[in-house]
Enzyme design. Structure first.
Site, PDB file in Angstrom:
ATOM      1  N   ARG A   1       0.861  -1.177   0.000  1.00 45.83           N
ATOM      2  CA  ARG A   1       0.000   0.000   0.000  1.00 45.83           C
ATOM      3  C   ARG A   1       0.897   1.226   0.000  1.00 45.83           C
ATOM      4  O   ARG A   1       1.907   1.262   0.716  1.00 45.83           O
ATOM      5  CB  ARG A   1      -0.928   0.025   1.226  1.00 45.83           C
TER       6      ARG A   1
ATOM      7  N   ASP B   1       4.332  -0.298  -7.082  1.00 44.16           N
ATOM      8  CA  ASP B   1       3.058  -0.619  -7.732  1.00 44.16           C
ATOM      9  C   ASP B   1       1.922   0.142  -7.061  1.00 44.16           C
ATOM     10  O   ASP B   1       0.778   0.069  -7.481  1.00 44.16           O
ATOM     11  CB  ASP B   1       2.796  -2.132  -7.663  1.00 44.16           C
TER      12      ASP B   1
ATOM     13  N   GLU C   1      -2.440   7.604  -4.850  1.00 39.60           N
ATOM     14  CA  GLU C   1      -2.791   6.976  -6.127  1.00 39.60           C
ATOM     15  C   GLU C   1      -4.265   7.106  -6.488  1.00 39.60           C
ATOM     16  O   GLU C   1      -4.648   6.983  -7.655  1.00 39.60           O
ATOM     17  CB  GLU C   1      -2.410   5.495  -6.116  1.00 39.60           C
TER      18      GLU C   1
ATOM     19  N   HIS D   1      -0.707  -0.045  -9.781  1.00 41.30           N
ATOM     20  CA  HIS D   1      -1.506  -1.005  -9.003  1.00 41.30           C
ATOM     21  C   HIS D   1      -2.003  -2.162  -9.882  1.00 41.30           C
ATOM     22  O   HIS D   1      -3.200  -2.447  -9.930  1.00 41.30           O
ATOM     23  CB  HIS D   1      -2.683  -0.304  -8.317  1.00 41.30           C
TER      24      HIS D   1
HETATM   25  P1  NAI Z   1      -1.509 -11.240   4.969  1.00 44.75           P
HETATM   26  O1  NAI Z   1      -2.502 -10.753   5.957  1.00 44.75           O
HETATM   27  O2  NAI Z   1      -1.497 -12.676   4.566  1.00 44.75           O
HETATM   28  O3  NAI Z   1      -0.016 -10.900   5.514  1.00 44.75           O
HETATM   29  C1  NAI Z   1       0.342  -9.667   6.071  1.00 44.75           C
HETATM   30  C2  NAI Z   1       1.518  -9.926   7.014  1.00 44.75           C
HETATM   31  O4  NAI Z   1       2.042  -8.671   7.456  1.00 44.75           O
HETATM   32  C3  NAI Z   1       1.120 -10.724   8.270  1.00 44.75           C
HETATM   33  O5  NAI Z   1       1.979 -11.830   8.442  1.00 44.75           O
HETATM   34  C4  NAI Z   1       1.285  -9.694   9.397  1.00 44.75           C
HETATM   35  O6  NAI Z   1       1.684 -10.304  10.635  1.00 44.75           O
HETATM   36  C5  NAI Z   1       2.388  -8.817   8.808  1.00 44.75           C
HETATM   37  N1  NAI Z   1       2.522  -7.525   9.472  1.00 44.75           N
HETATM   38  C6  NAI Z   1       1.577  -6.757  10.077  1.00 44.75           C
HETATM   39  N2  NAI Z   1       2.144  -5.641  10.598  1.00 44.75           N
HETATM   40  C7  NAI Z   1       3.470  -5.689  10.280  1.00 44.75           C
HETATM   41  C8  NAI Z   1       4.579  -4.853  10.546  1.00 44.75           C
HETATM   42  N3  NAI Z   1       4.443  -3.715  11.232  1.00 44.75           N
HETATM   43  N4  NAI Z   1       5.798  -5.236  10.090  1.00 44.75           N
HETATM   44  C9  NAI Z   1       5.955  -6.377   9.402  1.00 44.75           C
HETATM   45  N5  NAI Z   1       4.936  -7.230   9.142  1.00 44.75           N
HETATM   46  C10 NAI Z   1       3.719  -6.887   9.573  1.00 44.75           C
HETATM   47  O7  NAI Z   1      -1.648 -10.294   3.707  1.00 44.75           O
HETATM   48  P2  NAI Z   1      -1.238 -10.593   2.188  1.00 44.75           P
HETATM   49  O8  NAI Z   1      -2.332 -11.312   1.491  1.00 44.75           O
HETATM   50  O9  NAI Z   1       0.135 -11.181   2.168  1.00 44.75           O
HETATM   51  O10 NAI Z   1      -1.212  -9.101   1.589  1.00 44.75           O
HETATM   52  C11 NAI Z   1      -0.286  -8.136   2.067  1.00 44.75           C
HETATM   53  C12 NAI Z   1      -0.699  -6.767   1.557  1.00 44.75           C
HETATM   54  O11 NAI Z   1      -0.514  -6.708   0.135  1.00 44.75           O
HETATM   55  C13 NAI Z   1      -2.184  -6.427   1.745  1.00 44.75           C
HETATM   56  O12 NAI Z   1      -2.424  -5.880   3.033  1.00 44.75           O
HETATM   57  C14 NAI Z   1      -2.447  -5.428   0.660  1.00 44.75           C
HETATM   58  O13 NAI Z   1      -2.266  -4.130   1.195  1.00 44.75           O
HETATM   59  C15 NAI Z   1      -1.346  -5.698  -0.371  1.00 44.75           C
HETATM   60  N6  NAI Z   1      -1.888  -6.132  -1.662  1.00 44.75           N
HETATM   61  C16 NAI Z   1      -1.506  -5.457  -2.802  1.00 44.75           C
HETATM   62  C17 NAI Z   1      -2.001  -5.828  -4.039  1.00 44.75           C
HETATM   63  C18 NAI Z   1      -1.590  -5.151  -5.317  1.00 44.75           C
HETATM   64  O14 NAI Z   1      -2.215  -5.376  -6.368  1.00 44.75           O
HETATM   65  N7  NAI Z   1      -0.554  -4.330  -5.329  1.00 44.75           N
HETATM   66  C19 NAI Z   1      -2.977  -6.928  -4.152  1.00 44.75           C
HETATM   67  C20 NAI Z   1      -3.241  -7.626  -2.903  1.00 44.75           C
HETATM   68  C21 NAI Z   1      -2.730  -7.212  -1.707  1.00 44.75           C
END
Ligand code: NAI
Length: 336
Positions: free
Chosen positions: A236, A260, A265, A297
């Site tokens: 994000r 991305d 954005e 994105h």
């Molecule tokens: P997820 O929920 O499986 O993993 C997120 C991880 O981040 C968790 O293990 C959590 O413990 C960790 N986390 C939380 N706070 C943290 C911190 N301060 N420092 C380090 N780690 C921390 O989420 P997933 O599916 O892996 O997605 C991650 C992010 O990717 C989403 O929140 C979304 O914002 C972004 N995303 C971007 C997309 C794009 O098209 N560019 C598409 C899908 C998701």
């Protein structure tokens, strides 16, 4: 249910219609190009459900209009829900549903595409060769094998990136307040964030945007990074302080930057603005660097991911219509 789909693009229509038909055609979908905001929320009149995407504004004012219109469920076509005022949703008894997981590989593979394109300057080489310039000066890259890649956030996407990086022969460092069992099993070295920043040749962000991660990469974090390291953000935009990143690029602290996502954005991405004057001076400055690569994105944008997003979204709405609960509700239990 009557479902109004905001920020609808032709591809949304294609995949949501297919998923609705496959599910028995239970819902009537109305597609609106308009972005959701307090001003456009009334366009949902007559609907039971609203379907929204990442740059739609789902604040208290928007949700209040929905409550007045009798909207029962807000079905997000995204994993992230940082753009929804969950306290207001709870107060107004609007269910918020999301798509927690849809092909983490789609985002992970795009992340790696940015890394490789930056490392080997593919974007510069593409333009040069088309202009008959076959010189190699300025295109020097490095072997990925043996390099240290620091992954911040080892959830679904972070782990998918880790698996690919291990395949390249990289040393994979990780930081996560909740280290993943799989991460430890595949040999990731979990560290505090300062040590990760200091030891990584490439830092890639995969944590969600929360109040705690907003501007996680600021001046101080950039100062701790290895000088000239690569920074990638496909999570994000606001996780990176863009002004600090620009300062880091100017000083050479950041050697290569792949984005991305971008803090502001919402006013740019997903639209063709090629005929207009760019109003965002910070974004315009980013575009001037030869060592910055930006995509708008698109990390999620694969056939597999769009199929999964549409199927889960329709599934959420169907489950809510039939049993009063979506399959993947965003929990509001712990909110005030
Ligand atoms: P997820 O929920 O499986 O993993 C997120 C991880 O981040 C968790 O293990 C959590 O413990 C960790 N986390 C939380 N706070 C943290 C911190 N301060 N420092 C380090 N780690 C921390 O989420 P997933 O599916 O892996 O997605 C991650 C992010 O990717 C989403 O929140 C979304 O914002 C972004 N995303 C971007 C997309 C794009 O098209 N560019 C598409 C899908 C998701």
């Amino acid at each position: 249910m009557q479902v109004v789909v905001f920020s609808a693009k032709p591809y949304d229509r294609q995949f949501l219609d297919a998923a609705n038909t496959a599910g028995g055609g239970k819902h009537q979908l109305t597609y609106l190009e308009a972005r959701l905001s307090p001003e456009t929320a009334t366009l949902a009149q007559g609907a039971d459900a609203v379907c929204a995407f990442v740059n739609d504004v789902c604040d208290a004012a928007t949700l209040e209009t929905f409550a007045e219109l009798g909207i029962q469920i807000l079905a997000l076509r995204s994993a992230g829900f940082n753009h929804v005022d969950l306290v207001a949703a709870r107060r107004l008894r609007i269910t918020v549903a999301r798509v927690p997981s849809y092909s983490p590989e789609s985002v992970a593979e795009h992340t790696v595409a940015l890394m490789l394109a930056l490392n080997r300057r593919i974007y510069r080489a593409y333009n040069r060769v088309r202009e008959g310039n076959f010189a190699l000066d300025g295109l020097l890259g490095f072997d990925m094998r043996g390099r240290s890649v620091g992954i911040i956030g080892t959830g679904r996407i972070g782990l998918a990136v880790a698996r690919i990086m291990l395949g390249f022969g990289c040393k994979v460092l990780a930081h996560d307040p909740f280290p993943a069992k799989e991460g430890m099993a595949i040999g990731l070295e979990y560290l505090g964030i300062d040590e990760l920043l200091a030891r990584s040749d490439i830092v890639t962000l995969h944590c969600p945007l929360t109040p705690g991660t907003r501007h996680l990469i600021d001046d101080a974090a950039i100062a701790r990074m290895r000088r000239g390291a690569m920074l990638i953000n496909t999570s994000r935009g606001a996780i990176v302080d863009t002004r600090a990143a620009i300062a880091g690029l100017k000083s050479g602290a950041i050697g290569l930057l792949g984005l991305d996502v971008y803090e502001e954005e919402a006013d740019l991405f997903f639209e063709d603005l090629s005929g207009q004057v760019l109003q965002d001076d910070v974004f315009a400055r980013l575009l001037t660097f030869p060592n910055v690569l930006i995509t708008a994105h698109q990390a999620f944008f694969t056939t597999e991911a769009l199929t999964a997003i549409a199927e889960t979204t329709i599934g959420n709405i169907t489950a809510f219509a039939e049993g009063g609960r979506a399959v993947h509700e965003v929990s509001t239990e712990k909110l005030a």
